[in-house]
Scaffold this motif. Sequence first.
Motif, mmCIF file in Angstrom:
data_model
loop_
_atom_site.group_PDB
_atom_site.id
_atom_site.type_symbol
_atom_site.label_atom_id
_atom_site.label_comp_id
_atom_site.label_asym_id
_atom_site.label_seq_id
_atom_site.Cartn_x
_atom_site.Cartn_y
_atom_site.Cartn_z
ATOM 1 N N ARG A 1 -5.852 -45.608 52.723
ATOM 2 C CA ARG A 1 -4.560 -45.371 51.870
ATOM 3 C C ARG A 1 -4.215 -46.622 51.113
ATOM 4 O O ARG A 1 -4.744 -47.794 51.380
ATOM 5 C CB ARG A 1 -3.542 -44.957 52.435
ATOM 6 C CG ARG A 1 -3.537 -43.976 53.568
ATOM 7 C CD ARG A 1 -2.874 -42.961 52.764
ATOM 8 N NE ARG A 1 -3.035 -40.975 54.245
ATOM 9 C CZ ARG A 1 -2.634 -40.499 53.027
ATOM 10 N NH1 ARG A 1 -2.476 -40.064 51.666
ATOM 11 N NH2 ARG A 1 -2.515 -39.603 53.676
ATOM 12 N N TYR B 1 1.508 -46.617 50.206
ATOM 13 C CA TYR B 1 1.646 -46.008 51.590
ATOM 14 C C TYR B 1 2.157 -47.055 52.355
ATOM 15 O O TYR B 1 2.685 -46.745 53.663
ATOM 16 C CB TYR B 1 0.498 -45.056 51.464
ATOM 17 C CG TYR B 1 0.454 -43.916 53.616
ATOM 18 C CD1 TYR B 1 0.689 -42.599 53.057
ATOM 19 C CD2 TYR B 1 0.134 -44.773 54.264
ATOM 20 C CE1 TYR B 1 0.937 -42.064 53.752
ATOM 21 C CE2 TYR B 1 0.350 -44.167 55.472
ATOM 22 C CZ TYR B 1 0.383 -43.074 54.778
ATOM 23 O OH TYR B 1 0.806 -41.600 56.634
ATOM 24 N N TRP B 2 1.375 -48.130 52.226
ATOM 25 C CA TRP B 2 1.607 -49.058 53.721
ATOM 26 C C TRP B 2 2.424 -50.110 53.768
ATOM 27 O O TRP B 2 3.375 -50.801 54.431
ATOM 28 C CB TRP B 2 0.255 -49.295 55.095
ATOM 29 C CG TRP B 2 -0.198 -50.229 53.370
ATOM 30 C CD1 TRP B 2 -1.104 -49.651 53.056
ATOM 31 C CD2 TRP B 2 -0.425 -51.770 53.383
ATOM 32 N NE1 TRP B 2 -2.396 -50.931 52.064
ATOM 33 C CE2 TRP B 2 -1.411 -52.147 52.539
ATOM 34 C CE3 TRP B 2 0.524 -52.533 54.130
ATOM 35 C CZ2 TRP B 2 -1.410 -53.146 52.196
ATOM 36 C CZ3 TRP B 2 0.225 -53.904 53.331
ATOM 37 C CH2 TRP B 2 -0.982 -54.462 52.413
ATOM 38 N N ARG B 3 3.187 -51.073 52.099
ATOM 39 C CA ARG B 3 3.977 -51.618 52.344
ATOM 40 C C ARG B 3 5.228 -51.698 52.045
ATOM 41 O O ARG B 3 5.562 -50.542 51.774
ATOM 42 C CB ARG B 3 2.967 -52.876 50.300
ATOM 43 C CG ARG B 3 2.454 -53.813 50.950
ATOM 44 C CD ARG B 3 1.992 -53.645 49.275
ATOM 45 N NE ARG B 3 0.946 -55.096 49.461
ATOM 46 C CZ ARG B 3 0.303 -55.670 48.386
ATOM 47 N NH1 ARG B 3 0.990 -54.620 47.147
ATOM 48 N NH2 ARG B 3 -0.120 -56.156 48.119
ATOM 49 N N TYR C 1 0.814 -43.974 46.941
ATOM 50 C CA TYR C 1 0.696 -43.285 48.231
ATOM 51 C C TYR C 1 -0.487 -42.301 48.798
ATOM 52 O O TYR C 1 -0.808 -41.604 49.794
ATOM 53 C CB TYR C 1 2.085 -42.478 48.406
ATOM 54 C CG TYR C 1 2.948 -42.602 48.042
ATOM 55 C CD1 TYR C 1 3.300 -43.971 48.951
ATOM 56 C CD2 TYR C 1 3.581 -43.520 46.918
ATOM 57 C CE1 TYR C 1 4.774 -44.337 48.974
ATOM 58 C CE2 TYR C 1 4.499 -43.885 46.365
ATOM 59 C CZ TYR C 1 5.329 -44.532 47.751
ATOM 60 O OH TYR C 1 6.218 -45.706 47.322
ATOM 61 N N SER D 1 -6.393 -50.347 47.855
ATOM 62 C CA SER D 1 -5.677 -50.504 49.034
ATOM 63 C C SER D 1 -4.916 -51.768 49.732
ATOM 64 O O SER D 1 -4.403 -52.012 50.116
ATOM 65 C CB SER D 1 -6.929 -50.278 50.225
ATOM 66 O OG SER D 1 -7.636 -50.611 50.510
#
Length: 502
Positions: free
Chosen positions: A172, A176-178, A160, A64
């Motif tokens: 996550r 998923y967030w970058r 993801y 993560s």
Amino acid sequence: MDLAWALLASEHRVPDWFRDAKFGIWAHWGPQCQPEAGDWYGRLMYVQGQPAYDHHVKHYGHPSRIGFLDIIGQWKAERWDPAYLLDRYRKAGARYFMAMACHHDNLDLFDSRHHKWNSVRVGPKRDIVGTWERIVRQTDLKFAVSNHSSHAWHWWQTAYGYDAEGPSKGRRYDAYWRRAKQVRGKWWDGLDPQELYTGPTYVPPDGLSTIAAMTAWHDQRDGQWLEDVPPERQAFADQWLRRQMDLVERYKPDMVYFDDYQIPFGRRGLEAVAHFYRRSAAWHGETGIVTAKRLNGLQKRAIVEDVERGFVADIQPQPWQTDTCIGNWHYDRALYERDGYKSGRDVIQRLVDVVSKNGNLMLNIPVRGDGTIDDKEERVMDDITAWMSVNGDAIHGSRPWQVFGEGPTKPPVGSMAEDEAKPFVAEDIRFTRKGDALHAFFMLPPSGEVRIASLRDARVEQVTFQDGRPLPFRRDADALVVTVPATNFLVPRITLRGRGLV
């Protein structure tokens, strides 16, 4: 589609260089070699319960926070000496060399016009394919490239996901967030992580509470070997075609390897093949070689079939290739430490079996992240080099005989079958022919009288050992009987001549 395949088949002829070469070496090398933890590291580091996940958490941190993107940043190839490696490959008898141009990890290893995530901008900040190509062109080797990137869009979907169990449950992973807006001050400033990870398609839903459930989610969706994309992902396929055509235009390869069942993306894939054939004919005076897997009869006339880590039962009417590796496709330190590589004899047995059946062997020698091969790989290369210095004349430029060979050992037929194969024995023999000579290879060294049933009716007039000394022989009712000297040579050979023999 069949009409397009038929048109390709009508225009394609396998060039003599490929039929004569018989042996190629592949550098299946990229950032996934940096952790030295085996194949498919990029995908499996995001699969809780996999050794790659455990390795990543132990050595880098939780995915993560530290993702594959960060592995690319650490890959510098600081000890890479391509001239040395190519000299080793050539002395070992390779007649073509293949450079990996992009794996499923979606990092182009060349100066790509259509994909910013490439090795010139990040990682080693070098044109890997271009450097290989420049040095290869200074030799008599042919140059090949491999493209695995058509699978990146589904291969990356694990990035993801999230941990289904444990202290980081539900957190996550980095894909998923970058986003591009988060890059300020980072080494990858100016790049969008979603262009590397390809964007979400099969994002695991919240609430999967066991590793088994998460694994099943992926296995049923992105874990399939998919050769097309959903309607909403057509842009990925369009970009794949642009990247593939750019690769061909920039480096003018003699051969292109697709890691696909047949050709990816339907007509886009066929367009890529047709483009390569047209440009290859213009540059080299003949259509190049394209390989892919699991072809039907028509497709085998249009491109060359590749049987990954596998075997065929008999002589094939069309030239074909098997690709294999002495270890894992990406460098695996644990395999090195437990002496898990194929031996030189294993490789030579495989080469002889493949050539006897009208095929070529493409062998990967895993390269470490820093660009070197290890001491045990060097010893395997030494064994191959020594054997080819004596027997290369019976391999290069040869053709199959009336039968491929004889013996009790029957390799399993099909791709990915190596683990099922039984060891060869001394009674296993393989044949090649060249000029007026028939060559018989013994898969293990025999000693004393050897019976060759396939030659019981042959008009043999002369038999020599691989060092040129004549050998006594006789014929009985059901075999040619040759007295072969004791030897420790890995796969010894005799040569036979006689009227009508070949």
